[in-house]
Enzyme design. Sequence first.
Site, PDB file in Angstrom:
ATOM      1  N   ASN A 146       3.654   8.579   2.348  1.00 14.92           N
ATOM      2  CA  ASN A 146       3.901   8.107   0.995  1.00 14.92           C
ATOM      3  C   ASN A 146       3.100   8.903  -0.028  1.00 14.92           C
ATOM      4  O   ASN A 146       3.601   9.235  -1.095  1.00 14.92           O
ATOM      5  CB  ASN A 146       3.589   6.609   0.907  1.00 14.92           C
ATOM      6  CG  ASN A 146       4.628   5.784   1.630  1.00 14.92           C
ATOM      7  OD1 ASN A 146       5.706   5.511   1.105  1.00 14.92           O
ATOM      8  ND2 ASN A 146       4.332   5.404   2.863  1.00 14.92           N
TER       9      ASN A 146
ATOM     10  N   LYS B  40       0.836  -1.221   0.000  1.00 15.72           N
ATOM     11  CA  LYS B  40       0.000   0.000   0.000  1.00 15.72           C
ATOM     12  C   LYS B  40       0.862   1.259   0.000  1.00 15.72           C
ATOM     13  O   LYS B  40       0.430   2.306  -0.514  1.00 15.72           O
ATOM     14  CB  LYS B  40      -0.952  -0.016   1.201  1.00 15.72           C
ATOM     15  CG  LYS B  40      -0.293   0.007   2.574  1.00 15.72           C
ATOM     16  CD  LYS B  40      -0.114   1.397   3.140  1.00 15.72           C
ATOM     17  CE  LYS B  40       0.599   1.348   4.478  1.00 15.72           C
ATOM     18  NZ  LYS B  40       0.798   2.693   5.057  1.00 15.72           N
TER      19      LYS B  40
END
Length: 330
Positions: free
Chosen positions: A255, A190
């Site tokens: 991220n 992810k």
Amino acid sequence: MKAAVIGSGAWGTAFAKVLGDAGSEVTIRARRETVAAEIRDQHGNEGSLPGVRLSKLVTATTDLAEAVDGAELIAIAVPSQTLRGNLADWSGFFPRDATVVSLMKGIELGTLKRMSEVIVETAGVAPERVVVVSGPNLAPEIAADQPTATVVACTDEDRARQVQHALATPYFRPYTSDDVLGCELGGAVKNVIALAYGMASAIGLGDNTKASLITRGLAETSRLGVALGADPLTFAGLAGLGDLVASCSSRLSRNRTFGEHLGRGESLEQAQAATRQTAEGVKSCLSIRDLARAHGVEMPIVEQVEKVCHEGADPRVAVKLLMTREMKPE
């Protein structure tokens, strides 16, 4: 339960807060004395979690031996690619029967091992003593007592339940699982998909594109997981879809934020300087790509993220290549 948390960043501190709020005595091992002193004396960690007050059951030290002395639970929250080197120095201090909790989400470069595997191999800890915690767990929201849920995964069901009870608070709800592999893969991949989502956002692509990235990213994760022997249902749960949605959609996601900088045309070094935080997906995209290739699994989003991060590819070109791939059945 007496617990230790190695790592005083946002997630390590938030996890220590949960343990303390659930009634455990917790010692955080910090690298810097200034941070340890702030946690001990002021019950806060402004550098990582501004404005958050910690229970008086939470203290801190820079001495690892002191932190883990008598601990029944040792949680580790450090950058995943540093784990092996650190454990070589740390594991000799771990109590023999302590449960070791991995809070890290990554695949080790070179060995292609998951974090639980690195712990077992390097620290000499039996697999049934290692617990993985994974889910949509953005540290600032947890620290603000916002309701969230997570998965506590272990091959030993009794140990998983012990950790579940040690973490249960009115705002933090843990569920147990025996699919350690699936939970770790979901957490690692992810991060890479969130980088792609951030790039798409910065380029100005719309919700259709971003929904497609989440959906196809989940499909890539599931394909790899099934090839490695994970339970496919894991990827439909908190450690799969839940974690992916949170990391892609939230502006608190490291991220996603890192991906936005790349999408604006910044280099890897410029994005790192701007965020000043570890975006695990930047390195994990390499190891996940290699893991997929080794098992004959196609992961086109991961491949394109790697090209942007490490080969200087233009994010706009990467999106075009994804859209013009050979069409296959859904």
